[in-house]
Design a protein around this motif. Structure first.
Motif, mmCIF file in Angstrom:
data_model
loop_
_atom_site.group_PDB
_atom_site.id
_atom_site.type_symbol
_atom_site.label_atom_id
_atom_site.label_comp_id
_atom_site.label_asym_id
_atom_site.label_seq_id
_atom_site.Cartn_x
_atom_site.Cartn_y
_atom_site.Cartn_z
ATOM 1 N N ILE A 143 10.982 2.967 0.613
ATOM 2 C CA ILE A 143 10.960 2.461 2.078
ATOM 3 C C ILE A 143 9.882 1.815 2.591
ATOM 4 O O ILE A 143 10.298 0.947 3.310
ATOM 5 C CB ILE A 143 11.089 4.120 2.426
ATOM 6 C CG1 ILE A 143 12.423 4.571 2.437
ATOM 7 C CG2 ILE A 143 10.806 3.827 3.894
ATOM 8 C CD1 ILE A 143 12.244 6.304 2.691
ATOM 9 N N ASN A 144 8.606 1.962 2.178
ATOM 10 C CA ASN A 144 7.507 1.334 2.506
ATOM 11 C C ASN A 144 7.598 -0.215 2.063
ATOM 12 O O ASN A 144 7.358 -1.246 2.797
ATOM 13 C CB ASN A 144 6.339 1.790 1.903
ATOM 14 C CG ASN A 144 5.923 2.936 2.759
ATOM 15 O OD1 ASN A 144 5.604 2.866 4.045
ATOM 16 N ND2 ASN A 144 5.484 4.046 2.067
ATOM 17 N N THR A 145 8.218 -0.564 1.020
ATOM 18 C CA THR A 145 8.559 -1.828 0.293
ATOM 19 C C THR A 145 9.550 -2.470 1.091
ATOM 20 O O THR A 145 9.171 -3.817 1.720
ATOM 21 C CB THR A 145 9.004 -1.856 -1.010
ATOM 22 O OG1 THR A 145 7.944 -1.411 -1.984
ATOM 23 C CG2 THR A 145 9.304 -3.449 -1.575
ATOM 24 N N ALA A 146 10.619 -1.947 1.661
ATOM 25 C CA ALA A 146 11.681 -2.482 2.505
ATOM 26 C C ALA A 146 11.032 -2.894 3.743
ATOM 27 O O ALA A 146 11.529 -4.126 4.442
ATOM 28 C CB ALA A 146 12.888 -1.649 2.541
ATOM 29 N N THR A 147 10.311 -1.730 4.333
ATOM 30 C CA THR A 147 10.126 -2.198 5.750
ATOM 31 C C THR A 147 8.919 -3.133 5.907
ATOM 32 O O THR A 147 8.741 -3.824 6.628
ATOM 33 C CB THR A 147 9.274 -0.577 6.506
ATOM 34 O OG1 THR A 147 10.244 0.291 6.087
ATOM 35 C CG2 THR A 147 8.806 -1.014 7.633
ATOM 36 N N GLY A 148 7.929 -3.189 4.875
ATOM 37 C CA GLY A 148 7.167 -4.213 4.731
ATOM 38 C C GLY A 148 7.581 -5.663 4.782
ATOM 39 O O GLY A 148 7.364 -6.556 5.373
ATOM 40 N N LEU B 212 0.874 -1.194 0.161
ATOM 41 C CA LEU B 212 0.000 0.058 0.041
ATOM 42 C C LEU B 212 0.576 1.399 0.173
ATOM 43 O O LEU B 212 0.674 2.090 -0.676
ATOM 44 C CB LEU B 212 -0.958 0.259 1.152
ATOM 45 C CG LEU B 212 -1.806 1.185 1.394
ATOM 46 C CD1 LEU B 212 -2.730 1.354 0.193
ATOM 47 C CD2 LEU B 212 -2.659 1.103 2.648
ATOM 48 N N GLY B 213 1.858 1.316 0.821
ATOM 49 C CA GLY B 213 2.843 2.334 0.744
ATOM 50 C C GLY B 213 3.567 2.613 -0.471
ATOM 51 O O GLY B 213 3.823 3.703 -0.946
ATOM 52 N N THR B 214 3.976 1.323 -1.162
ATOM 53 C CA THR B 214 4.524 1.442 -2.278
ATOM 54 C C THR B 214 3.671 2.005 -3.459
ATOM 55 O O THR B 214 4.048 2.866 -4.234
ATOM 56 C CB THR B 214 4.846 0.289 -2.772
ATOM 57 O OG1 THR B 214 5.737 -0.562 -1.958
ATOM 58 C CG2 THR B 214 5.620 -0.013 -4.142
ATOM 59 N N VAL B 215 2.288 1.633 -3.499
ATOM 60 C CA VAL B 215 1.362 2.530 -4.063
ATOM 61 C C VAL B 215 1.252 3.572 -4.175
ATOM 62 O O VAL B 215 1.150 4.624 -5.236
ATOM 63 C CB VAL B 215 -0.044 1.725 -4.163
ATOM 64 C CG1 VAL B 215 -0.999 2.217 -5.085
ATOM 65 C CG2 VAL B 215 0.314 0.378 -4.714
#
Length: 273
Positions: free
Chosen positions: A223-228, A190-193
């Protein structure tokens, strides 16, 4: 009355787990807002502006409002993993589980049931409790003079009942960890999108694209992809680790049960000779 108490206890545990999850998300928001979003992490003290060289906190802060949720998920995995580690470690007992099982098995085969029960009392934990219940039942069926098949069935039922009482405590909160395996990935996606939406919005502006907004959008997405992914990876590792530990405990109980049953069969066989 017992069912009412059980339902009340389950609701209490569920509420406590919910409060812990909400608390982790709140802590994640505080870390994101006041630690990562500190003006000391940005050039000229402009929060959300250009991060200082080497400031990882500022880079993660620019991941956007999904970051606190991801941090909350990550903290939740850590908190429940620590809680499960403590509970499952206690379930194994005070001393080494393999050493305990070797002693118990040897005592049972030699007919030293009282010594085996005393060893269970010293060991404590879920495995020792279940084995002790089976040993006590062994003495009961031995005194009542059951034949081998009746004794085997009775002892197996006792082990199953004891295991059924112990397993829920061991498996509690593992569902939360397993859920976070998927939830972490989905929140990161979701953050990636949202980050890519911002990036494409920057490209869609008339004239020269806003390079700063474009960079921020891409940065937020990555960043969101990496954290997820990090959250999901940790959840997978801990879930599989604890599942393996529980399987080991269950196997130990089953092993002791088989040994007890076989010992009783030998005892009854010796009486028939």
């Amino acid at each position: 009355m017992a069912n009412v108490k059980k339902e009340g206890g389950s609701k209490g545990v569920g509420m406590m787990s919910g409060f812990i999850i909400l608390g982790c998300i709140l802590v994640g928001f505080i870390i994101w807002k006041f630690v990562m979003g500190s003006s000391d992490n940005f050039v000229n003290g402009i929060v959300g502006g250009e991060p200082k060289d080497g400031s990882v906190l500022a880079m993660v802060y620019k991941g956007g409002p999904i970051v606190p949720v991801l941090l909350g998920c990550l903290l939740t995995v850590i908190v429940f993993s620590i809680e499960r580690f403590v509970v499952i470690s206690k379930a194994a007992g005070k001393s080494n589980l393999d050493t305990f099982m070797q002693k118990i098995t040897a005592d049972i085969k030699e007919g030293k049931i009282d010594d085996a029960i005393n060893a269970c009392d010293k060991q404590q934990g879920s495995v020792a409790n279940a084995v002790r219940s089976a040993l006590v039942k062994y003495q009961e069926v031995k005194a009542e003079g059951f034949n081998s098949e009746e004794a085997a069935e009775t002892i197996h039922e006792e082990i199953e009942e004891a295991t059924a009482l112990e397993m829920p405590m061991l498996e509690k909160n593992l569902t939360i960890i397993s859920t976070l395996v998927s939830l972490g990935t989905l929140a990161g996606l979701l953050g990636t999108v949202t980050g890519m939406i911002k990036a494409f919005a920057a490209l869609a502006t008339a004239g020269t694209p806003d390079q700063a907004q474009l960079a921020n959008g891409i940065s937020e997405a990555l960043i969101n992809t990496a954290t997820g992914i990090s959250t999901s990876a940790l959840a997978i590792i801990t879930y599989n680790f604890f599942t393996s530990k529980i399987d080991t405990l269950t196997y130990s109980i089953d092993e002791a049960g088989v040994t007890i049953v076989n010992t009783y069969r030998k005892f009854r066989g010796s009486l028939k000779k």
